[in-house]
Scaffold this active site. Structure first.
Site: not given
Length: 284
Positions: A92, A117
């Site tokens: 990501s 995250y």
């Protein structure tokens, strides 16, 4: 869940059960993975399963450790045991945190994530490198930049804003609208994934993005244009964990994968609104 079920139904109808096998369960489940690898004997693994989202990870980091770190480690281990030739997985752009670079490069130091995250995705990259070092598995990590498009996640701004603006409902804008994201149309991301699968490298990390940022204000304006509706905006402060700017340096992916984004932001929004209208508005 209904969108995911419709995606599976579409794949099965288009390609048939001889080419598509659907197994339902937790990717961390060892019994499920044993069955999956034994029955399919894959030579390549494209690991796209993950728990995504910056803000929810702050509220419940434990589920992100389970779904991201544990799941990726399980799949790496099974891939090693089953002689998988190439392991490609989704990382990501959140890994870059509060980087001040104009274009985020894979060469940057990303040891200080700003959300659970992002920390789990960085952990996955580190674990992947460890498995490559120990067992020689070919592994590629793909850092996706704000993927959007038809059949996208309903919790992300592109789908949520199109849906709420189309129905005349309020949308929440965090910050003054100047924050920028490198919104990348899903077809470009899929192209990058396929290229990474077809071009095994010992261990590489690639950015997959459009290569240019779009401000939140401009993004909402494009949704208004293509839905033909005025957005009802509630203005709120910036959220903890959010990064003010993302923009991918895709020169490495271009050189080693032949990757190039081809869908401009306005065309991507037009196509997404078109899908939304055909899928949801026509059913009402």
């Amino acid at each position: 869940v209904s969108i995911k079920e419709s995606n599976l139904k579409m794949l099965l109808e288009k390609y048939g059960e001889k080419r598509v096998t659907v197994l339902r369960g937790d990717v961390c489940n060892e019994t499920l993975l044993e069955y999956a690898f034994a029955t399919t004997q894959p030579k390549f693994v494209a690991h796209m399963a993950a728990r995504a989202g910056v803000r929810p990870s702050i509220q419940n980091p434990y589920v992100y450790i389970h779904s991201n770190v544990q799941a990726t480690t399980r799949l790496l281990d099974f891939s090693y045991q089953n002689n998988v030739q190439n392991f490609v997985f989704a990382s990501s752009s959140s890994i870059y945190g509060g980087s001040k670079s104009i274009h985020f490069s894979e060469r940057e130091n990303v040891d200080r994530p700003v959300s659970p995250y992002a920390a789990t995705k960085k952990s996955c990259e580190l674990m992947a490198h460890t498995f490559h070092h120990l067992y020689g598995i070919n592994i590629t990590a793909l850092r996706f930049f704000t993927v959007y498009g038809p059949r996208g996640r309903p919790d992300m701004a592109p789908f949520k804003f199109i849906d709420r603006v189309s129905r005349g409902l309020e949308i929440q804008q965090f910050g003054d609208g100047s924050s920028k994201r490198d919104y990348t149309y899903v077809a470009d991301i899929v192209d990058g994934i396929i290229r990474a699968i077809d071009r095994p490298y010992p261990f590489e990390i690639f950015n997959l993005g459009k290569g240019s940022g779009t401000s939140l204000k401009e993004f909402i304006g494009l949704i208004e244009k293509h839905t033909g509706k005025k957005a009802n905006i509630t203005f709120l402060p910036d959220q903890p964990g959010d990064v003010p700017y993302t923009c991918a340096d895709v020169s490495k992916a271009k050189k080693l994968l032949g990757y190039r984004s081809t869908v401009p932001i306005e065309e991507g929004i037009r196509l997404t609104v078109k899908w939304y209208n055909e899928t949801f508005l026509s059913a009402r």
